[in-house]
Enzyme design. Structure first.
Site, PDB file in Angstrom:
ATOM      1  N   CYS A  31       6.126   4.833   7.573  1.00  0.00           N
ATOM      2  CA  CYS A  31       6.627   3.917   8.606  1.00  0.00           C
ATOM      3  C   CYS A  31       8.157   3.989   8.584  1.00  0.00           C
ATOM      4  O   CYS A  31       8.758   4.599   7.685  1.00  0.00           O
ATOM      5  CB  CYS A  31       6.178   2.495   8.290  1.00  0.00           C
ATOM      6  SG  CYS A  31       6.815   1.943   6.691  1.00  0.00           S
ATOM      7  N   CYS A 115      13.124  -3.590   3.937  1.00  0.00           N
ATOM      8  CA  CYS A 115      12.743  -3.278   5.318  1.00  0.00           C
ATOM      9  C   CYS A 115      13.190  -4.419   6.232  1.00  0.00           C
ATOM     10  O   CYS A 115      12.965  -5.600   5.927  1.00  0.00           O
ATOM     11  CB  CYS A 115      11.227  -3.109   5.410  1.00  0.00           C
ATOM     12  SG  CYS A 115      10.683  -2.845   7.114  1.00  0.00           S
ATOM     13  N   GLU A 145       6.895  -8.250  -2.538  1.00  0.00           N
ATOM     14  CA  GLU A 145       7.346  -8.823  -1.264  1.00  0.00           C
ATOM     15  C   GLU A 145       7.143 -10.339  -1.257  1.00  0.00           C
ATOM     16  O   GLU A 145       8.005 -11.098  -0.784  1.00  0.00           O
ATOM     17  CB  GLU A 145       6.588  -8.179  -0.095  1.00  0.00           C
ATOM     18  CG  GLU A 145       7.069  -8.713   1.249  1.00  0.00           C
ATOM     19  CD  GLU A 145       6.220  -8.250   2.410  1.00  0.00           C
ATOM     20  OE1 GLU A 145       5.792  -7.076   2.424  1.00  0.00           O
ATOM     21  OE2 GLU A 145       5.978  -9.076   3.313  1.00  0.00           O
ATOM     22  N   CYS A 213       3.257  -6.263   9.911  1.00  0.00           N
ATOM     23  CA  CYS A 213       4.152  -5.386  10.684  1.00  0.00           C
ATOM     24  C   CYS A 213       3.379  -4.404  11.547  1.00  0.00           C
ATOM     25  O   CYS A 213       2.174  -4.190  11.363  1.00  0.00           O
ATOM     26  CB  CYS A 213       5.096  -4.658   9.738  1.00  0.00           C
ATOM     27  SG  CYS A 213       4.303  -3.295   8.890  1.00  0.00           S
ATOM     28  N   SER A 241      -0.255   0.063  -3.504  1.00  0.00           N
ATOM     29  CA  SER A 241       0.198  -0.043  -2.111  1.00  0.00           C
ATOM     30  C   SER A 241      -0.772  -0.944  -1.351  1.00  0.00           C
ATOM     31  O   SER A 241      -1.916  -0.561  -1.088  1.00  0.00           O
ATOM     32  CB  SER A 241       0.249   1.355  -1.483  1.00  0.00           C
ATOM     33  OG  SER A 241       0.271   1.245  -0.074  1.00  0.00           O
ATOM     34  N   SER A 242      -0.296  -2.114  -1.005  1.00  0.00           N
ATOM     35  CA  SER A 242      -1.164  -3.110  -0.370  1.00  0.00           C
ATOM     36  C   SER A 242      -1.756  -2.571   0.935  1.00  0.00           C
ATOM     37  O   SER A 242      -2.965  -2.661   1.167  1.00  0.00           O
ATOM     38  CB  SER A 242      -0.338  -4.373  -0.113  1.00  0.00           C
ATOM     39  OG  SER A 242      -1.043  -5.273   0.674  1.00  0.00           O
ATOM     40  N   SER A 286       3.445   4.391   2.952  1.00  0.00           N
ATOM     41  CA  SER A 286       4.439   4.947   2.021  1.00  0.00           C
ATOM     42  C   SER A 286       4.078   6.364   1.583  1.00  0.00           C
ATOM     43  O   SER A 286       4.588   6.839   0.562  1.00  0.00           O
ATOM     44  CB  SER A 286       4.578   4.026   0.804  1.00  0.00           C
ATOM     45  OG  SER A 286       3.316   3.649   0.318  1.00  0.00           O
TER      46      SER A 286
HETATM   47  S1  SF4 Z   1       4.898  -1.301   5.952  1.00  0.00           S
HETATM   48 FE1  SF4 Z   1       6.561  -2.463   4.980  1.00  0.00          FE
HETATM   49  S2  SF4 Z   1       8.271  -1.015   4.987  1.00  0.00           S
HETATM   50 FE2  SF4 Z   1       6.802  -0.274   6.498  1.00  0.00          FE
HETATM   51  S3  SF4 Z   1       7.484  -1.170   8.469  1.00  0.00           S
HETATM   52 FE3  SF4 Z   1       5.917  -2.502   7.549  1.00  0.00          FE
HETATM   53  S4  SF4 Z   1       7.142  -4.056   6.467  1.00  0.00           S
HETATM   54 FE4  SF4 Z   1       8.480  -2.317   6.830  1.00  0.00          FE
END
Ligand code: SF4
Length: 351
Positions: A31, A115, A145, A213, A241-242, A286
């Protein structure tokens, strides 16, 4: 990342009742926030030389972290492990004001790779706290986070770890509560938690915009579409990694007969492929695309060379570099936009 040759051709092409194929979810992988955070560490290393310290994993992916370690990054848990006067990068997951202060106390030169979509949630927490709201933060206990967001309004925030927590929540004024959330949760489960919260607190206020997000949402939408047709779903990404782990949950919920998470292609087990005609593939936010390519290579060895992409959204969100890195040592501006780096893959070039 160079592949270990001995690990190729582990998977056998066994017969199944149908034409083997792969459905590749899109969007998947990097992302904009991850792209920005990884480039921030690379650029800090270029600019300041090794070592550059990074508080926590810059993003939750072991391949990314080990690659940056080889380039000279040193990952630490807390700022008090960093020698005074050093450069430190805060991870994409964000930090509390106490961590920022701790870095300042040690005269660390901090680069904030939080972010911007996490920063948005931090700002909401501060604003609602100033308006005397009690904040119900939906998120996972212990996630970095969540710790960072709670740290922006520690006196006024209650963590809601799951729908099962809802009956036990205690607030002072049930008519002045707002919910916020971690950015990387399951959309469906979060909406169920909100529904239960609203049953208890009918005047519960919503955040001004979704906290989950775009990248998390888009990857879940794509895997839902793939999962209904898949006998097996492989999700590339790390255990911490959630958003990756949520993709496994969502795939199973939406009809995949089986779903597994792997960091590397070498973790795919032959028996997972028994009787499997359609394999769904995706990756967390990620995950660099090279790791997906390796999964596709191994699946091709096993007869799954027919790859179709299932596209549910196009992503064009971009972020600028952290402000501390927008100018080089000579003062020249670097205003490029950073988004999820989509690279052309071998399977695309050949088709
Ligand atoms: S996954 Fe996390 S780092 Fe990626 S855009 Fe969404 S909030 Fe931002």
């Amino acid at each position: 990342m160079p592949r270990v040759p001995a690990l190729r051709n582990r998977l056998k092409d066994t017969p199944v009742a149908g034409a083997k194929r792969v459905l590749l979810a899109a969007p998947r992988g990097y992302c904009a926030g991850v792209d920005r955070a990884v480039i921030a560490v690379e650029k800090a290393l270029e600019r300041f030389g090794s070592p550059v310290y990074v508080r926590k994993q810059i993003v939750h992916n072991i391949h990314v972290v080990s690659t940056l370690e080889k380039k000279g990054a040193i990952f630490v848990d807390e700022v008090d492990e960093v020698p005074e006067g050093s450069h430190i990068v805060f991870s994409a997951h964000g930090v509390s004001p106490a961590v920022v202060q701790g870095a300042a106390d040690r005269q660390l030169d901090a680069i904030d790779a939080t972010c911007p979509l996490v920063t948005k949630v931090h700002r909401e927490a501060v604003r609602f706290s100033k308006q005397d709201f009690e904040i119900l933060l939906i998120g996972h206990h212990g996630h970095e986070e969540v710790e960072g967001t709670m740290g922006h309004a520690p006196e006024r925030t209650t963590l809601v770890n799951s729908p099962a927590d809802v009956p036990n929540i205690v607030v002072n004024n049930p008519d002045h509560v707002v919910w916020l959330s971690q950015t990387t949760l399951s959309v469906d489960e979060t909406m169920e938690t909100v529904r239960l919260l609203r049953e208890r607190f009918p005047n519960l206020q919503d955040p001004p915009s979704d906290d989950i997000c775009y990248a998390t949402t888009n990857r879940q939408v794509a895997i839902k579409k793939v999962a209904v047709e898949a006998d097996l779903v492989i999700v590339v990404g790390s255990a911490n990694s959630s958003n990756t782990v949520r993709l496994v949950d969502v795939a199973l919920e939406y009809g995949a007969k089986a779903a597994y998470r792997v960091d590397y292609a070498s973790e795919i087990q032959q028996e997972w492929l028994d009787g499997v005609v359609t394999v769904g593939v995706t990756s967390g936010a990620s995950v660099p695309e090279v790791l997906v390519q390796e999964v596709l290579d191994d699946l091709a060895d096993a007869g799954y060379g027919d790859v179709s992409q299932v596209v549910t959204a196009e992503e064009d969100l971009m972020f600028s570099l952290p402000k501390e890195l927008r100018k080089d040592a000579e003062g020249n501006a670097d205003e490029r936009g950073l988004g999820g780096r989509v690279r052309q893959l071998d399977w695309q070039k050949n088709r």
